[in-house]
Scaffold this motif. Structure first.
Motif, PDB file in Angstrom:
ATOM      1  N   GLN A  15     -26.131 -35.858  -3.291  1.00  0.00           N
ATOM      2  CA  GLN A  15     -26.766 -35.552  -4.519  1.00  0.00           C
ATOM      3  C   GLN A  15     -25.780 -36.027  -5.576  1.00  0.00           C
ATOM      4  OE1 GLN A  15     -29.485 -34.188  -5.285  1.00  0.00           O
ATOM      5  NE2 GLN A  15     -30.178 -33.696  -3.292  1.00  0.00           N
ATOM      6  N   ASP A  16     -24.575 -36.081  -5.385  1.00  0.00           N
ATOM      7  CA  ASP A  16     -23.801 -36.587  -6.495  1.00  0.00           C
ATOM      8  C   ASP A  16     -23.833 -38.184  -6.643  1.00  0.00           C
ATOM      9  OD1 ASP A  16     -22.313 -36.722  -4.153  1.00  0.00           O
ATOM     10  OD2 ASP A  16     -20.525 -37.337  -5.083  1.00  0.00           O
ATOM     11  N   THR A  17     -24.374 -38.921  -5.692  1.00  0.00           N
ATOM     12  CA  THR A  17     -24.573 -40.127  -5.457  1.00  0.00           C
ATOM     13  C   THR A  17     -26.057 -40.405  -6.354  1.00  0.00           C
ATOM     14  OG1 THR A  17     -23.381 -40.374  -3.641  1.00  0.00           O
ATOM     15  CG2 THR A  17     -25.078 -42.197  -4.338  1.00  0.00           C
ATOM     16  N   VAL A  18     -27.068 -39.505  -5.843  1.00  0.00           N
ATOM     17  CA  VAL A  18     -28.208 -39.743  -6.414  1.00  0.00           C
ATOM     18  C   VAL A  18     -28.348 -39.786  -7.899  1.00  0.00           C
ATOM     19  CG1 VAL A  18     -30.499 -38.883  -6.465  1.00  0.00           C
ATOM     20  CG2 VAL A  18     -29.162 -38.950  -4.388  1.00  0.00           C
ATOM     21  N   VAL A  19     -27.466 -38.715  -8.528  1.00  0.00           N
ATOM     22  CA  VAL A  19     -27.392 -38.462  -9.671  1.00  0.00           C
ATOM     23  C   VAL A  19     -27.090 -39.783 -10.872  1.00  0.00           C
ATOM     24  CG1 VAL A  19     -26.085 -37.218 -11.881  1.00  0.00           C
ATOM     25  CG2 VAL A  19     -26.781 -35.812  -9.816  1.00  0.00           C
ATOM     26  N   VAL A  20     -26.337 -40.435 -10.243  1.00  0.00           N
ATOM     27  CA  VAL A  20     -26.184 -41.960 -11.060  1.00  0.00           C
ATOM     28  C   VAL A  20     -27.192 -42.637 -11.336  1.00  0.00           C
ATOM     29  CG1 VAL A  20     -25.720 -43.482  -9.197  1.00  0.00           C
ATOM     30  CG2 VAL A  20     -24.374 -43.536 -11.220  1.00  0.00           C
ATOM     31  N   LEU A  21     -28.604 -42.450 -10.585  1.00  0.00           N
ATOM     32  CA  LEU A  21     -29.709 -43.072 -10.766  1.00  0.00           C
ATOM     33  C   LEU A  21     -30.506 -42.542 -12.137  1.00  0.00           C
ATOM     34  CD1 LEU A  21     -31.232 -43.141  -7.292  1.00  0.00           C
ATOM     35  CD2 LEU A  21     -29.930 -44.740  -8.268  1.00  0.00           C
ATOM     36  N   MET A  43     -35.163 -33.723  -1.949  1.00  0.00           N
ATOM     37  CA  MET A  43     -34.950 -34.054  -3.376  1.00  0.00           C
ATOM     38  C   MET A  43     -35.137 -33.098  -4.545  1.00  0.00           C
ATOM     39  SD  MET A  43     -36.217 -37.647  -5.219  1.00  0.00           S
ATOM     40  CE  MET A  43     -36.273 -38.382  -3.936  1.00  0.00           C
ATOM     41  N   LYS A  44     -34.341 -33.031  -5.311  1.00  0.00           N
ATOM     42  CA  LYS A  44     -34.242 -31.986  -6.530  1.00  0.00           C
ATOM     43  C   LYS A  44     -35.146 -32.144  -7.306  1.00  0.00           C
ATOM     44  CE  LYS A  44     -29.229 -30.684  -6.690  1.00  0.00           C
ATOM     45  NZ  LYS A  44     -28.072 -30.921  -7.689  1.00  0.00           N
ATOM     46  N   PRO A  45     -35.921 -31.209  -7.740  1.00  0.00           N
ATOM     47  CA  PRO A  45     -37.049 -31.275  -8.692  1.00  0.00           C
ATOM     48  C   PRO A  45     -36.790 -32.128 -10.043  1.00  0.00           C
ATOM     49  CG  PRO A  45     -36.892 -28.893  -7.854  1.00  0.00           C
ATOM     50  CD  PRO A  45     -35.799 -29.722  -7.369  1.00  0.00           C
ATOM     51  N   SER A  46     -35.268 -31.889 -10.354  1.00  0.00           N
ATOM     52  CA  SER A  46     -35.174 -32.775 -11.715  1.00  0.00           C
ATOM     53  C   SER A  46     -35.082 -34.384 -11.305  1.00  0.00           C
ATOM     54  CB  SER A  46     -33.789 -32.232 -12.160  1.00  0.00           C
ATOM     55  OG  SER A  46     -32.627 -32.420 -11.139  1.00  0.00           O
ATOM     56  N   THR A  47     -35.038 -34.628 -10.100  1.00  0.00           N
ATOM     57  CA  THR A  47     -35.046 -35.925  -9.744  1.00  0.00           C
ATOM     58  C   THR A  47     -36.254 -36.705  -9.454  1.00  0.00           C
ATOM     59  OG1 THR A  47     -32.553 -35.919  -8.853  1.00  0.00           O
ATOM     60  CG2 THR A  47     -33.952 -37.702  -8.008  1.00  0.00           C
ATOM     61  N   ARG A  48     -37.024 -35.708  -8.666  1.00  0.00           N
ATOM     62  CA  ARG A  48     -38.706 -36.105  -8.212  1.00  0.00           C
ATOM     63  C   ARG A  48     -39.349 -36.438  -9.366  1.00  0.00           C
ATOM     64  NH1 ARG A  48     -40.535 -33.919  -3.203  1.00  0.00           N
ATOM     65  NH2 ARG A  48     -42.309 -33.748  -4.047  1.00  0.00           N
ATOM     66  N   GLN A  49     -39.077 -35.609 -10.561  1.00  0.00           N
ATOM     67  CA  GLN A  49     -39.825 -35.819 -11.970  1.00  0.00           C
ATOM     68  C   GLN A  49     -39.662 -36.882 -12.298  1.00  0.00           C
ATOM     69  OE1 GLN A  49     -40.677 -32.243 -14.202  1.00  0.00           O
ATOM     70  NE2 GLN A  49     -40.452 -30.863 -12.353  1.00  0.00           N
ATOM     71  N   ARG A  50     -38.714 -37.661 -12.302  1.00  0.00           N
ATOM     72  CA  ARG A  50     -38.293 -38.905 -13.033  1.00  0.00           C
ATOM     73  C   ARG A  50     -39.262 -40.206 -12.322  1.00  0.00           C
ATOM     74  NH1 ARG A  50     -33.755 -38.869 -15.851  1.00  0.00           N
ATOM     75  NH2 ARG A  50     -32.761 -36.699 -16.059  1.00  0.00           N
ATOM     76  N   PHE A  51     -39.828 -40.004 -11.102  1.00  0.00           N
ATOM     77  CA  PHE A  51     -40.516 -41.178 -10.472  1.00  0.00           C
ATOM     78  C   PHE A  51     -42.128 -40.837 -10.678  1.00  0.00           C
ATOM     79  CE2 PHE A  51     -36.454 -40.795  -8.791  1.00  0.00           C
ATOM     80  CZ  PHE A  51     -35.969 -42.142  -8.610  1.00  0.00           C
TER      81      PHE A  51
END
Length: 263
Positions: A108-114, A156-164
């Motif tokens: 998750q800490d890697t995915v945040v960089v996106l 995938m975290k909702p905060s990440t999913r909603q960016r796509f």
């Protein structure tokens, strides 16, 4: 940076996904491809990179994928210590399509960089150098994952999913899947149809505990073995049945289906 392919990767459009992807690219929207393993997500990205004439950078995600693996790191060489861009940074600088396959496998800490690349900022901060890289024209972030498998493992975290913008993929309809197997496996239309029929029968075993059902990719692998001279049942057992399970009862049931399909 890999250049666009000279010839079109083989892909059969199905339900408006090409036009939707083109709009996402034009409007600088990140894309998420959801669907089972081996259903054509990666081939679709390769096809769209060719169609849009953009370089494609593909990153296979895994548990040990770190931010440095994506962004870059300082390396010691003959001339001393120098910064080397990672694949994500190179894609951002050069306006490529960056495809992260099975993104939820990454930490998750890697995915945040996106995140800064998926909204209006379209930029990549590099903490180790203090640089902020603005995405070049043509850059697009694409990720994929298998919801059925990930639901049992991680998501995938909702905060990440909603960016796509999300595209839902599944195995093609039988006639379309048979055309794919025929082309990619270099077999007759009749044999491709029989392999797809077998695949759909095996997919019904999901209710009997089969965690992953046979993908189009596995059907193509069997077709290629058959085209190379391997007996049909042997090819199906090696390329389809054995990769799916080690559980004796399931393997036995699948082998029985293979035998019944190719008597």
């Amino acid at each position: 940076m890999p250049a666009p392919a000279d010839s079109a990767p083989y892909y059969l459009p199905h339900a408006g996904e090409v036009a939707l992807f083109e709009q996402c690219h034009q409007r600088q929207l990140a894309v998420m491809l959801k669907g089972p393993t081996g259903c054509g997500k990666t081939r679709f990205v390769e096809y769209m990179a060719w169609r849009l004439q953009r370089p494609l950078v593909t990153i296979s995600c895994h548990d040990d994928l770190s931010t440095a693996d994506l962004v870059g790191r300082f390396l010691i060489g003959a001339a001393g210590t120098a910064w080397h861009d990672g694949p994500l940074t190179r894609a951002v600088r050069e306006g490529a399509i960056c495809y992260l396959d099975e993104v939820v496998e990454a930490r998750q800490d890697t995915v945040v960089v996106l995140h800064p690349l998926t909204d209006h900022r379209r930029m990549l901060p590099i903490d180790k150098t203090g640089e902020t890289v603005a995405a070049a024209a043509g850059f697009q972030l694409v990720v994929s994952y298998n919801p059925g498998y990930q639901r049992m493992q991680k998501d995938m975290k909702p905060s990440t999913r909603q960016r796509f913008v999300a595209f839902d993929f599944d195995f093609p309809p039988p006639e379309r899947e048979a055309a794919i197997v025929e082309h990619e496996g270099a077999v007759t239309a009749s044999l491709a149809h029989d392999l797809v029929t077998l695949g759909n029968r095996l997919r019904q075993l999901r209710d009997r505990g089969l965690a992953e059902v046979p993908s189009t990719r596995l059907l193509i692998a069997a077709a290629r073995l058959i085209a190379g001279g391997i007996a049909v049942q042997d090819a199906c057992n090696a390329a389809i049945v054995s990769p799916l399970s080690d559980e004796p009862a399931l393997v036995g049931a699948m082998r029985d289906l293979v035998k019944a399909s190719f008597i």
